[in-house]
Design a protein around this motif. Structure first.
Motif, PDB file in Angstrom:
ATOM      1  N   ILE A 106      -8.903   7.756  -9.312  1.00  0.00           N
ATOM      2  CA  ILE A 106      -7.717   8.119  -8.961  1.00  0.00           C
ATOM      3  C   ILE A 106      -7.217   7.533  -7.548  1.00  0.00           C
ATOM      4  CG2 ILE A 106      -6.108  10.213  -8.696  1.00  0.00           C
ATOM      5  CD1 ILE A 106      -8.252  11.704 -10.381  1.00  0.00           C
ATOM      6  N   GLY A 107      -6.233   6.894  -7.809  1.00  0.00           N
ATOM      7  CA  GLY A 107      -5.478   5.970  -6.549  1.00  0.00           C
ATOM      8  C   GLY A 107      -4.758   7.000  -5.521  1.00  0.00           C
ATOM      9  N   LEU A 108      -4.641   6.844  -4.304  1.00  0.00           N
ATOM     10  CA  LEU A 108      -3.787   7.566  -3.644  1.00  0.00           C
ATOM     11  C   LEU A 108      -2.929   6.591  -3.025  1.00  0.00           C
ATOM     12  CD1 LEU A 108      -3.403  10.278  -2.342  1.00  0.00           C
ATOM     13  CD2 LEU A 108      -4.873   9.535  -0.396  1.00  0.00           C
ATOM     14  N   ARG A 109      -1.621   6.774  -3.096  1.00  0.00           N
ATOM     15  CA  ARG A 109      -0.624   5.823  -2.600  1.00  0.00           C
ATOM     16  C   ARG A 109       0.083   6.297  -1.368  1.00  0.00           C
ATOM     17  NH1 ARG A 109       2.003   1.696  -5.382  1.00  0.00           N
ATOM     18  NH2 ARG A 109       1.149   2.617  -7.347  1.00  0.00           N
ATOM     19  N   PHE A 110       0.147   5.158  -0.338  1.00  0.00           N
ATOM     20  CA  PHE A 110       0.885   5.742   0.868  1.00  0.00           C
ATOM     21  C   PHE A 110       2.204   5.414   0.805  1.00  0.00           C
ATOM     22  CE2 PHE A 110      -3.431   4.093   2.492  1.00  0.00           C
ATOM     23  CZ  PHE A 110      -3.686   5.239   3.136  1.00  0.00           C
ATOM     24  N   PRO A 111       3.017   6.066   1.623  1.00  0.00           N
ATOM     25  CA  PRO A 111       4.388   5.914   1.663  1.00  0.00           C
ATOM     26  C   PRO A 111       4.884   4.414   1.573  1.00  0.00           C
ATOM     27  CG  PRO A 111       3.827   7.760   3.070  1.00  0.00           C
ATOM     28  CD  PRO A 111       2.667   6.820   2.670  1.00  0.00           C
ATOM     29  N   THR A 112       4.321   3.755   2.273  1.00  0.00           N
ATOM     30  CA  THR A 112       4.383   2.082   2.457  1.00  0.00           C
ATOM     31  C   THR A 112       4.301   1.658   0.926  1.00  0.00           C
ATOM     32  OG1 THR A 112       2.261   1.722   3.190  1.00  0.00           O
ATOM     33  CG2 THR A 112       3.869   1.841   4.815  1.00  0.00           C
ATOM     34  N   GLY A 113       3.691   2.195   0.159  1.00  0.00           N
ATOM     35  CA  GLY A 113       3.527   1.670  -1.161  1.00  0.00           C
ATOM     36  C   GLY A 113       2.115   0.901  -1.477  1.00  0.00           C
ATOM     37  N   GLY A 114       1.135   0.995  -0.457  1.00  0.00           N
ATOM     38  CA  GLY A 114      -0.061   0.386  -0.804  1.00  0.00           C
ATOM     39  C   GLY A 114      -0.949   1.563  -1.132  1.00  0.00           C
ATOM     40  N   ILE A 115      -2.149   1.107  -1.900  1.00  0.00           N
ATOM     41  CA  ILE A 115      -3.183   1.895  -2.137  1.00  0.00           C
ATOM     42  C   ILE A 115      -4.178   2.010  -1.293  1.00  0.00           C
ATOM     43  CG2 ILE A 115      -4.681   2.714  -4.376  1.00  0.00           C
ATOM     44  CD1 ILE A 115      -1.622   2.743  -4.967  1.00  0.00           C
ATOM     45  N   TYR A 116      -4.907   3.379  -1.051  1.00  0.00           N
ATOM     46  CA  TYR A 116      -5.968   3.686  -0.122  1.00  0.00           C
ATOM     47  C   TYR A 116      -7.206   2.978  -0.579  1.00  0.00           C
ATOM     48  CZ  TYR A 116      -9.682   6.057   2.380  1.00  0.00           C
ATOM     49  OH  TYR A 116     -10.796   6.332   2.975  1.00  0.00           O
ATOM     50  N   LEU A 117      -7.799   2.012  -0.107  1.00  0.00           N
ATOM     51  CA  LEU A 117      -9.052   1.575  -0.229  1.00  0.00           C
ATOM     52  C   LEU A 117     -10.153   2.568   0.113  1.00  0.00           C
ATOM     53  CD1 LEU A 117      -8.782  -2.164   1.366  1.00  0.00           C
ATOM     54  CD2 LEU A 117      -8.567  -1.390  -0.986  1.00  0.00           C
ATOM     55  N   TRP A 118     -10.907   3.025  -0.628  1.00  0.00           N
ATOM     56  CA  TRP A 118     -11.937   3.764  -0.407  1.00  0.00           C
ATOM     57  C   TRP A 118     -13.123   3.209   0.711  1.00  0.00           C
ATOM     58  CZ3 TRP A 118     -13.550   6.540  -5.817  1.00  0.00           C
ATOM     59  CH2 TRP A 118     -12.494   7.097  -6.287  1.00  0.00           C
ATOM     60  N   LEU A 127     -18.373  -0.763   3.979  1.00  0.00           N
ATOM     61  CA  LEU A 127     -17.803  -1.328   2.715  1.00  0.00           C
ATOM     62  C   LEU A 127     -16.523  -0.788   2.084  1.00  0.00           C
ATOM     63  CD1 LEU A 127     -18.544  -3.221   0.333  1.00  0.00           C
ATOM     64  CD2 LEU A 127     -19.750  -1.565  -0.766  1.00  0.00           C
ATOM     65  N   ASN A 128     -15.488  -1.375   2.045  1.00  0.00           N
ATOM     66  CA  ASN A 128     -14.188  -0.870   1.538  1.00  0.00           C
ATOM     67  C   ASN A 128     -14.099  -1.443  -0.057  1.00  0.00           C
ATOM     68  OD1 ASN A 128     -13.823   0.182   3.774  1.00  0.00           O
ATOM     69  ND2 ASN A 128     -12.376  -1.444   4.575  1.00  0.00           N
ATOM     70  N   VAL A 129     -13.850  -0.714  -0.805  1.00  0.00           N
ATOM     71  CA  VAL A 129     -13.650  -0.951  -2.202  1.00  0.00           C
ATOM     72  C   VAL A 129     -12.274  -0.448  -2.913  1.00  0.00           C
ATOM     73  CG1 VAL A 129     -14.424  -0.264  -4.665  1.00  0.00           C
ATOM     74  CG2 VAL A 129     -16.053  -0.065  -2.687  1.00  0.00           C
ATOM     75  N   ARG A 130     -11.686  -1.659  -3.247  1.00  0.00           N
ATOM     76  CA  ARG A 130     -10.318  -1.510  -3.905  1.00  0.00           C
ATOM     77  C   ARG A 130     -10.508  -1.101  -5.629  1.00  0.00           C
ATOM     78  NH1 ARG A 130      -5.660  -3.610  -2.635  1.00  0.00           N
ATOM     79  NH2 ARG A 130      -6.846  -5.211  -1.113  1.00  0.00           N
ATOM     80  N   ILE A 131     -10.153   0.129  -5.692  1.00  0.00           N
ATOM     81  CA  ILE A 131     -10.501   0.692  -7.033  1.00  0.00           C
ATOM     82  C   ILE A 131      -9.211   0.713  -8.009  1.00  0.00           C
ATOM     83  CG2 ILE A 131     -12.028   2.566  -6.074  1.00  0.00           C
ATOM     84  CD1 ILE A 131      -8.545   3.608  -6.808  1.00  0.00           C
ATOM     85  N   GLU A 132      -9.564   1.138  -9.349  1.00  0.00           N
ATOM     86  CA  GLU A 132      -8.714   0.938 -10.275  1.00  0.00           C
ATOM     87  C   GLU A 132      -8.645   2.364 -11.203  1.00  0.00           C
ATOM     88  OE1 GLU A 132      -8.835  -2.750 -12.554  1.00  0.00           O
ATOM     89  OE2 GLU A 132      -8.426  -3.994 -10.745  1.00  0.00           O
ATOM     90  N   GLY A 133      -7.902   2.443 -11.834  1.00  0.00           N
ATOM     91  CA  GLY A 133      -7.649   3.692 -12.790  1.00  0.00           C
ATOM     92  C   GLY A 133      -6.136   3.921 -13.303  1.00  0.00           C
ATOM     93  N   GLN A 134      -6.125   4.805 -14.274  1.00  0.00           N
ATOM     94  CA  GLN A 134      -4.924   5.039 -14.905  1.00  0.00           C
ATOM     95  C   GLN A 134      -3.886   6.052 -14.179  1.00  0.00           C
ATOM     96  OE1 GLN A 134      -7.278   6.340 -18.595  1.00  0.00           O
ATOM     97  NE2 GLN A 134      -5.477   5.496 -19.669  1.00  0.00           N
ATOM     98  N   LEU A 135      -4.550   6.707 -13.203  1.00  0.00           N
ATOM     99  CA  LEU A 135      -3.697   7.505 -12.309  1.00  0.00           C
ATOM    100  C   LEU A 135      -3.735   7.433 -11.052  1.00  0.00           C
ATOM    101  CD1 LEU A 135      -2.092  10.221 -12.344  1.00  0.00           C
ATOM    102  CD2 LEU A 135      -4.461  11.480 -11.822  1.00  0.00           C
ATOM    103  N   THR A 136      -2.276   7.356 -10.524  1.00  0.00           N
ATOM    104  CA  THR A 136      -1.904   7.057  -9.044  1.00  0.00           C
ATOM    105  C   THR A 136      -1.301   8.369  -8.563  1.00  0.00           C
ATOM    106  OG1 THR A 136      -2.409   4.754  -9.078  1.00  0.00           O
ATOM    107  CG2 THR A 136      -1.301   5.667  -7.162  1.00  0.00           C
TER     108      THR A 136
END
Length: 213
Positions: A106-118, A127-136
């Protein structure tokens, strides 16, 4: 001269900080000062507290700007990767952050439009991970609800989901990859003149380490 502090303090913060720290502290302090008013604005992204005319902001200790005063309001913090039991019925639990590629996250979107890297860390190695999924989503409560509903894994403050983990509604994975980091701090300009009402609010929020017997 007023016998008790009076005035308004404007605070910008995230939703988790507001619920877990600010509200409990204010519940103890506001009844004592009937002329003290606190206006809380919940924002997911960073806010320029000077430009937006806030008195104080709440940020993680490692993100406070050098020209700001930082007052710690909580202990070290842990993040947690959590998912529902149903999510793991057909999936193997991840052993490293790289295994998240096989999971709906589940992605968390910032007001700037970017998705939070875990952000993970183990033995001092980040270690930063760019995640993917159906829900943001754009706030922490929705991410938690999505995880509870089996819509994917969520990356949330451990304290925020501790009851769900204890009851078995959420399963905690990758705990050994979630090293602690500095928790939330109040931050405000060093040049700010501290009024009595401002000092009362800061003192109410200030973290006091538990006494050891």
């Amino acid at each position: 001269m007023r016998e008790k502090p009076a005035g308004t303090v404007r605070i910008t913060t995230g939703d988790h900080q507001a619920k877990a720290i600010l509200m409990p502290a204010l519940a103890k302090q506001l009844p004592t000062y009937c002329d003290l008013h606190v206006a809380i604005s919940v924002n997911l992204g960073f806010v320029d507290i000077v430009a937006e005319r806030f008195d104080v902001g709440v940020r993680l200790g490692e993100t406070v700007a050098k020209d700001m005063v930082a007052v710690r309001i909580g202990p070290d913090m842990h993040m947690a990767v959590v998912g529902s039991p149903a999510h793991f019925e057909t999936r193997t639990r991840p052993r490293t952050p790289h295994d998240l590629a096989a999971h709906n996250c589940i992605g968390l979107r910032f007001p700037t439009g970017g998705i939070y890297l875990w952000e993970f860390e183990k033995n001092g190695h980040p270690l930063n991970v760019r995640i993917e999924g159906q829900l943001t989503v754009n706030n922490v409560p929705l991410a938690r609800q999505g995880a509870l509903d089996g819509l994917g894994l969520a990356f949330l403050p451990e304290e925020y989901v501790r009851p769900e983990i204890a009851y078995g509604d959420l399963l905690h994975v990758l705990a050994d990859w979630c090293d602690p980091f500095p928790d939330y701090h109040l931050n405000f300009p060093s040049r700010r003149q501290q009024s009595s009402v401002f000092a009362v609010v800061v003192d109410a929020m200030r973290w006091k380490p538990p006494a050891h017997s």
